[in-house]
Design a protein around this motif. Structure first.
Motif, PDB file in Angstrom:
ATOM      1  N   GLU A  32      30.274  42.889 127.370  1.00  0.00           N
ATOM      2  CA  GLU A  32      31.368  42.149 128.004  1.00  0.00           C
ATOM      3  C   GLU A  32      32.555  43.077 128.263  1.00  0.00           C
ATOM      4  O   GLU A  32      33.375  42.818 129.129  1.00  0.00           O
ATOM      5  N   LEU A  33      32.638  44.150 127.463  1.00  0.00           N
ATOM      6  CA  LEU A  33      33.818  45.015 127.525  1.00  0.00           C
ATOM      7  C   LEU A  33      33.610  46.250 128.391  1.00  0.00           C
ATOM      8  O   LEU A  33      34.553  46.880 128.837  1.00  0.00           O
ATOM      9  N   SER A  34      32.356  46.648 128.614  1.00  0.00           N
ATOM     10  CA  SER A  34      32.099  47.849 129.405  1.00  0.00           C
ATOM     11  C   SER A  34      30.802  47.696 130.193  1.00  0.00           C
ATOM     12  O   SER A  34      29.923  46.937 129.805  1.00  0.00           O
ATOM     13  N   ALA A  35      30.710  48.439 131.307  1.00  0.00           N
ATOM     14  CA  ALA A  35      29.478  48.407 132.092  1.00  0.00           C
ATOM     15  C   ALA A  35      28.809  49.769 132.086  1.00  0.00           C
ATOM     16  O   ALA A  35      27.945  50.056 132.886  1.00  0.00           O
ATOM     17  N   ASN A  36      29.245  50.615 131.152  1.00  0.00           N
ATOM     18  CA  ASN A  36      28.703  51.972 131.081  1.00  0.00           C
ATOM     19  C   ASN A  36      27.867  52.101 129.808  1.00  0.00           C
ATOM     20  O   ASN A  36      28.336  51.806 128.709  1.00  0.00           O
ATOM     21  N   PHE A  37      26.633  52.548 129.977  1.00  0.00           N
ATOM     22  CA  PHE A  37      25.673  52.513 128.870  1.00  0.00           C
ATOM     23  C   PHE A  37      26.155  53.287 127.639  1.00  0.00           C
ATOM     24  O   PHE A  37      26.084  52.793 126.517  1.00  0.00           O
ATOM     25  N   LYS A  38      26.680  54.504 127.860  1.00  0.00           N
ATOM     26  CA  LYS A  38      27.141  55.315 126.715  1.00  0.00           C
ATOM     27  C   LYS A  38      28.304  54.637 126.008  1.00  0.00           C
ATOM     28  O   LYS A  38      28.374  54.611 124.778  1.00  0.00           O
ATOM     29  N   GLN A  39      29.225  54.086 126.814  1.00  0.00           N
ATOM     30  CA  GLN A  39      30.358  53.375 126.205  1.00  0.00           C
ATOM     31  C   GLN A  39      29.873  52.173 125.407  1.00  0.00           C
ATOM     32  O   GLN A  39      30.377  51.890 124.318  1.00  0.00           O
ATOM     33  N   ILE A  40      28.884  51.474 125.946  1.00  0.00           N
ATOM     34  CA  ILE A  40      28.349  50.308 125.247  1.00  0.00           C
ATOM     35  C   ILE A  40      27.781  50.724 123.893  1.00  0.00           C
ATOM     36  O   ILE A  40      27.966  50.035 122.883  1.00  0.00           O
ATOM     37  N   MET A  41      27.123  51.892 123.857  1.00  0.00           N
ATOM     38  CA  MET A  41      26.590  52.376 122.582  1.00  0.00           C
ATOM     39  C   MET A  41      27.711  52.600 121.567  1.00  0.00           C
ATOM     40  O   MET A  41      27.632  52.147 120.424  1.00  0.00           O
ATOM     41  N   VAL A  42      28.765  53.298 121.999  1.00  0.00           N
ATOM     42  CA  VAL A  42      29.857  53.623 121.071  1.00  0.00           C
ATOM     43  C   VAL A  42      30.568  52.339 120.625  1.00  0.00           C
ATOM     44  O   VAL A  42      30.812  52.123 119.424  1.00  0.00           O
ATOM     45  N   ILE A  43      30.884  51.460 121.579  1.00  0.00           N
ATOM     46  CA  ILE A  43      31.580  50.213 121.236  1.00  0.00           C
ATOM     47  C   ILE A  43      30.711  49.376 120.292  1.00  0.00           C
ATOM     48  O   ILE A  43      31.219  48.768 119.346  1.00  0.00           O
ATOM     49  N   SER A  44      29.397  49.361 120.532  1.00  0.00           N
ATOM     50  CA  SER A  44      28.500  48.587 119.662  1.00  0.00           C
ATOM     51  C   SER A  44      28.553  49.087 118.224  1.00  0.00           C
ATOM     52  O   SER A  44      28.555  48.298 117.276  1.00  0.00           O
ATOM     53  N   ILE A  45      28.605  50.408 118.053  1.00  0.00           N
ATOM     54  CA  ILE A  45      28.681  50.962 116.694  1.00  0.00           C
ATOM     55  C   ILE A  45      29.969  50.495 116.016  1.00  0.00           C
ATOM     56  O   ILE A  45      29.953  49.992 114.886  1.00  0.00           O
ATOM     57  N   LEU A  46      31.092  50.623 116.739  1.00  0.00           N
ATOM     58  CA  LEU A  46      32.389  50.243 116.157  1.00  0.00           C
ATOM     59  C   LEU A  46      32.423  48.745 115.847  1.00  0.00           C
ATOM     60  O   LEU A  46      32.869  48.325 114.768  1.00  0.00           O
ATOM     61  N   LEU A  47      31.919  47.930 116.785  1.00  0.00           N
ATOM     62  CA  LEU A  47      31.888  46.485 116.564  1.00  0.00           C
ATOM     63  C   LEU A  47      30.988  46.139 115.381  1.00  0.00           C
ATOM     64  O   LEU A  47      31.298  45.263 114.581  1.00  0.00           O
ATOM     65  N   GLY A  48      29.861  46.856 115.301  1.00  0.00           N
ATOM     66  CA  GLY A  48      28.928  46.624 114.196  1.00  0.00           C
ATOM     67  C   GLY A  48      29.620  46.841 112.862  1.00  0.00           C
ATOM     68  O   GLY A  48      29.511  46.019 111.929  1.00  0.00           O
ATOM     69  N   ILE A  49      30.380  47.941 112.773  1.00  0.00           N
ATOM     70  CA  ILE A  49      31.089  48.243 111.514  1.00  0.00           C
ATOM     71  C   ILE A  49      32.106  47.138 111.216  1.00  0.00           C
ATOM     72  O   ILE A  49      32.175  46.619 110.097  1.00  0.00           O
ATOM     73  N   LEU A  50      32.863  46.758 112.263  1.00  0.00           N
ATOM     74  CA  LEU A  50      33.856  45.696 112.095  1.00  0.00           C
ATOM     75  C   LEU A  50      33.197  44.403 111.591  1.00  0.00           C
ATOM     76  O   LEU A  50      33.659  43.779 110.621  1.00  0.00           O
ATOM     77  N   ILE A  51      32.102  44.028 112.235  1.00  0.00           N
ATOM     78  CA  ILE A  51      31.429  42.776 111.888  1.00  0.00           C
ATOM     79  C   ILE A  51      30.844  42.836 110.475  1.00  0.00           C
ATOM     80  O   ILE A  51      30.999  41.905 109.672  1.00  0.00           O
ATOM     81  N   CYS A  52      30.202  43.964 110.141  1.00  0.00           N
ATOM     82  CA  CYS A  52      29.595  44.093 108.807  1.00  0.00           C
ATOM     83  C   CYS A  52      30.658  44.047 107.718  1.00  0.00           C
ATOM     84  O   CYS A  52      30.494  43.365 106.707  1.00  0.00           O
ATOM     85  N   LEU A  53      31.765  44.786 107.924  1.00  0.00           N
ATOM     86  CA  LEU A  53      32.790  44.818 106.879  1.00  0.00           C
ATOM     87  C   LEU A  53      33.489  43.465 106.763  1.00  0.00           C
ATOM     88  O   LEU A  53      33.722  42.970 105.645  1.00  0.00           O
ATOM     89  N   ALA A  54      33.789  42.841 107.900  1.00  0.00           N
ATOM     90  CA  ALA A  54      34.436  41.531 107.855  1.00  0.00           C
ATOM     91  C   ALA A  54      33.522  40.521 107.151  1.00  0.00           C
ATOM     92  O   ALA A  54      33.961  39.767 106.270  1.00  0.00           O
ATOM     93  N   GLY A  55      32.235  40.547 107.518  1.00  0.00           N
ATOM     94  CA  GLY A  55      31.276  39.641 106.887  1.00  0.00           C
ATOM     95  C   GLY A  55      31.167  39.901 105.392  1.00  0.00           C
ATOM     96  O   GLY A  55      31.075  38.983 104.576  1.00  0.00           O
ATOM     97  N   LEU A  56      31.202  41.189 105.052  1.00  0.00           N
ATOM     98  CA  LEU A  56      31.109  41.591 103.650  1.00  0.00           C
ATOM     99  C   LEU A  56      32.262  41.017 102.832  1.00  0.00           C
ATOM    100  O   LEU A  56      32.067  40.460 101.743  1.00  0.00           O
TER     101      LEU A  56
END
Lengths: 245, 270
Positions: free
Chosen positions: B210-234
């Motif tokens: 939803e935030l980017s249409a560039n594959f490499k950017q999507i990879m990086v944003i996904s990693i950061l979001l993943g960390i955010l989601i995991c830590l918040a959930g934790l």
């Protein structure tokens, strides 16, 4: 003129149903071949066999030594994965990927060459746009650009006019005409009219192949291919594809 | 607040979350764009078979899961049909067979099997240091492979036919991507469990798309979001004592809803 590709006695089918039978075809330097025939007649299949996407049941395809990796391919509009988020520039860059370099990073010359082609095709302004945001004509040009960055000796186009408007069709025809000075061109199409002024040979495919020089195709030959009487009009005299019938 | 970080279980949980996020960001975008979500679900569930056998043998269940998921991925890769409808059937069979093997072996193992709930639903708060080490090795393998084969993976995800026409080893690349998916799944099972693995492979990618249409950017944003989601959930899980796997997935789902919703609102306002 030198022979680039020699196809001998190719047969192929899906599951147990034969689609192509004993097909012969030669592609020469600076050739311009239209491949026509009914739907399901094996036009696209022949292209996919030449490109190595499919393996023939029988027969041989021989390439002149230096060109087996220099085949440009412009597939049908709908075959790539539209789910994949990618910009025009990156999509065209993938045309530089080959079996010899896919483990290495792109080189500076890959990007430079891509930018040259993008400019040539009037796509440079669109280079950072997602391919899903392009018009049909622009996407078509991206697919052509991707094929051209690999410096092809033969350019294969599968139904290139299917998804573009008349103006784009005229531009495409002129562009292919220009390219034909440097490379052989093979166009698979159900509608040969846009290319009526420029083609050099016509190959009619319906399981078997019938090869014709410019102007020698008549209604009888077409009936043989399509299995029923057909009428094809070439707009504007003297550029008719068919003899008057 | 900060003193909870001094607990070893908390440190392990954070490390497990970060490592899970890295593999999600690297592999998830390929899985989503290649429509391999169902395949990932199937592979994840075959892990249960390996867990059951390892449990019966008395070895670390994680090793059993790793072997089983890798075998299933290899089998799928070698048998892969060009017709996706046949694949679909085969994945369904793998999925159910894996779970059935797990159930049988757990049944014939004497005693109660409390750990198994952890593997089904995940518990990031009980990941032992030894498993963190295994995960670390898996993450290194996945990261290096994606870096080395990036062009090839992009080529097959974008246009497999074209990759074949360019004489790339399409079959080998597809098998490679499946094996890396398998290793990623093993890393994720510790954090969210077998059943919820596909959530972490898809939710960060869905938000990033939803935030980017560039594959490499999507990879990086996904990693950061993943960390955010995991830590918040934790932290949600730690403070209100919710099951951790479910907390992580729900935080992710809520975030996706918020991002999609605000985008829609912005569109309406403009």
């Amino acid at each position: 003129m030198e022979k680039l590709i020699e196809i001998r006695n190719i047969s192929f089918g899906y599951d147990n149903t034969p689609v192509l039978k004993n097909v012969d075809l030669d592609i020469f330097e600076e050739d311009y071949i239209l491949v026509i025939g009914p739907n399901g007649g094996g036009k696209t299949t022949l292209l996919r066999l030449i490109l190595g996407i499919l393996e023939p049941w029988d027969g041989t395809i021989t390439f002149r030594k230096d060109i087996s990796e220099r085949l440009g391919y412009v597939p049908q509009y709908s075959t790539f994965n539209k789910n994949f988020p990618i910009t025009s520039l990156d999509m065209v860059l993938t045309g530089r990927i080959s079996s010899g370099n896919f483990l290495r990073k792109y080189k500076k010359e890959d990007i430079e060459e891509t930018e040259v082609i993008l400019k040539k095709l009037n796509l440079y302004d669109k280079r950072n746009e997602n391919i899903n945001d392009l018009s049909g004509g622009q996407l078509q040009r991206v697919l052509i650009a991707r094929a051209l960055v690999s410096d092809p000796a033969v350019l294969f186009l599968d139904e290139p006019t299917a998804s573009i408007d008349i103006t784009s069709q005229t531009n495409l025809r002129d562009f292919l005409d220009e390219l034909n000075k440097k490379m052989a061109i093979v166009v698979v199409t159900h509608d040969p009219t846009p290319f009526a002024q420029t083609y050099k040979h016509i190959a009619c495919i319906n399981k078997n192949i019938f090869f014709h020089d410019r102007g020698e195709l008549d209604s009888h030959a077409l009936e043989q291919v399509y299995g029923c009487p057909v009428e094809l009009l070439g707009h504007g005299i003297p550029h008719t594809i068919l003899k008057r019938h | 607040m900060l003193n909870i970080l001094s607990y070893e279980f908390m440190q392990n949980a954070i490390l497990a979350g970060i490592m899970a996020s890295i593999v999600c960001g690297l592999i998830g975008p390929f899985i989503v764009s290649k429509k391999m979500v169902f395949i990932s679900g199937g592979l994840s569930h075959t892990a249960f078979g390996g867990l059951g056998i390892a449990y019966w043998l008395g070895i670390n269940p994680l090793y059993g899961a790793t072997v089983f998921v890798l075998l299933a991925a290899a089998l799928l890769g070698f048998l892969k049909e060009d017709r996706t409808d046949k694949n679909d059937l085969f994945i369904g069979v793998l999925w159910a067979t894996g779970v059935a093997i797990g159930i049988v072996f757990i049944h014939i193992t004497p005693g109660y099997a409390p750990d198994l709930m952890t593997f089904l639903f995940g518990n990031i708060l009980t990941v032992p240091r030894s498993d963190i080490f295994v995960s670390f090795i898996l993450v290194m393998i996945v990261t290096l492979s994606v870096l080395i084969f990036f062009k090839g993976f992009v080529a097959i995800a974008l246009d497999e036919e074209y990759a074949k026409a360019r004489k790339l080893p399409v079959r080998a690349l597809n098998i490679g991507l499946l094996l890396l998916t398998a290793l990623s799944i093993v890393t994720l099972i510790q954090v969210v469990g077998i059943i919820l693995v596909i959530a972490l492979l898809t939710i960060p990618v869905a938000i990033a798309s939803e935030l980017s249409a560039n594959f490499k950017q999507i990879m990086v944003i996904s990693i950061l979001l993943g960390i955010l989601i995991c830590l918040a959930g934790l932290f949600v899980s730690y403070f209100i004592e919710f099951p951790s796997g479910a907390s992580i997935v729900l935080v992710g789902g809520a975030l996706l809803g918020i991002v999609k919703g605000s985008k829609k609102l912005l569109e309406i306002r403009n």
